[in-house]
Motif scaffolding. Structure first.
Motif, PDB file in Angstrom:
ATOM      1  N   GLN A  46       0.843  -1.193   0.000  1.00  0.00           N
ATOM      2  CA  GLN A  46       0.000   0.000   0.000  1.00  0.00           C
ATOM      3  C   GLN A  46       0.876   1.241   0.000  1.00  0.00           C
ATOM      4  O   GLN A  46       1.769   1.399   0.832  1.00  0.00           O
ATOM      5  CB  GLN A  46      -0.912  -0.004   1.221  1.00  0.00           C
ATOM      6  CG  GLN A  46      -1.811   1.216   1.312  1.00  0.00           C
ATOM      7  CD  GLN A  46      -2.717   1.176   2.528  1.00  0.00           C
ATOM      8  OE1 GLN A  46      -3.391   0.187   2.771  1.00  0.00           O
ATOM      9  NE2 GLN A  46      -2.716   2.244   3.313  1.00  0.00           N
TER      10      GLN A  46
ATOM     11  N   VAL B 245      -2.827  -0.256   7.502  1.00  0.00           N
ATOM     12  CA  VAL B 245      -2.240  -0.573   6.204  1.00  0.00           C
ATOM     13  C   VAL B 245      -2.725  -1.953   5.756  1.00  0.00           C
ATOM     14  O   VAL B 245      -2.668  -2.919   6.518  1.00  0.00           O
ATOM     15  CB  VAL B 245      -0.697  -0.547   6.284  1.00  0.00           C
ATOM     16  CG1 VAL B 245      -0.091  -1.006   4.963  1.00  0.00           C
ATOM     17  CG2 VAL B 245      -0.215   0.855   6.632  1.00  0.00           C
TER      18      VAL B 245
ATOM     19  N   ASP C 187      -2.175  -5.232   3.536  1.00  0.00           N
ATOM     20  CA  ASP C 187      -1.085  -5.944   2.874  1.00  0.00           C
ATOM     21  C   ASP C 187      -1.592  -6.993   1.894  1.00  0.00           C
ATOM     22  O   ASP C 187      -0.809  -7.705   1.271  1.00  0.00           O
ATOM     23  CB  ASP C 187      -0.144  -6.588   3.895  1.00  0.00           C
ATOM     24  CG  ASP C 187      -0.862  -7.557   4.829  1.00  0.00           C
ATOM     25  OD1 ASP C 187      -2.037  -7.905   4.559  1.00  0.00           O
ATOM     26  OD2 ASP C 187      -0.251  -7.978   5.827  1.00  0.00           O
TER      27      ASP C 187
END
Length: 219
Positions: free
Chosen positions: A75, A85, A87
């Protein structure tokens, strides 16, 4: 004679069921303006693929294994979504069931998608997914400044003339009737923004498209 009639009935039934299954497996999506895709999505990110694998996603009601493609991603930027975040993102294994094909060659993508109950991100062909370099300057800028300002507006797609809107809170999307493409001037260079009086109007971005429609004044 009875056997022949029954055989014909069975054959027609099989053909009908086969046709229903074929139609059910086809993926069909209504075109949406990039702003609509942004507003309708749970997550909007810029990312690139760094890995790919076919994974199990449980079983269907008949006990058959459900497969998904898992794209491992890096990202780069979050435009909309939870403060974490991602993944990985998941999609169906074939385009017939709206699965998305992404490439692991360094290409960066603008990706919109939905959050599943388990917190994973899922994408389909109906989401707005495009190579980052193929997005316009206005689209890039609108991801952080403009699209969200118009999420209470309605973008009405015009498929043929005359086009009708039913509320001041609508923007008429005319790319198809003017340019015969849904990736035209309004999609690339405009955002539908709510004004102070709760009406909505197209807002012109960095590019200066031709004056093909009337409602292009800044709010």
């Amino acid at each position: 004679m009875t056997w022949t009639a029954n055989s014909c009935f069975v054959t027609l039934t099989i053909l009908f069921l086969w046709r229903v299954e074929e139609i059910a497996e086809a993926c069909s999506c209504a075109p949406v303006h990039p702003q609509q895709a942004f507003c309708n999505s749970d997550v909007v990110i810029r990312a690139k693929v760094v890995g790919e694998q076919l994974v199990d996603a449980g079983n269907d009601i008949y006990g058959n294994s459900i497969k998904r493609i898992k794209y491992d991603i890096k990202q780069i930027k979050m435009f909309k979504g939870p403060t974490r975040v991602f993944d990985a993102i998941y999609t169906a294994p074939t385009s017939a069931v709206c699965g998305v094909t992404l490439v692991n060659n360094g290409t960066e993508y603008l990706i919109t998608g939905k959050l599943e109950a388990d917190g994973t991100m899922h994408i389909t062909l109906c989401d707005f997914i495009k190579p980052w370099e193929a997005t316009s300057a206005t689209q890039k800028k609108s991801l952080t400044q403009r699209y969200e300002m118009g999420c209470d507006c309605k973008i009405t797609r015009c498929r043929f003339i005359p086009c009708i809107i039913h509320s001041p809170a609508e923007c008429l999307w005319t790319d198809w009737v003017i340019e015969k493409t849904y990736n035209g001037g309004q999609a690339k260079h405009f955002a539908c923004i709510k004004r102070s009086d709760d009406s909505c109007a197209w807002y012109r971005g960095e590019a200066q498209p031709k004056r093909d429609f009337l409602d292009i004044e800044d709010p």
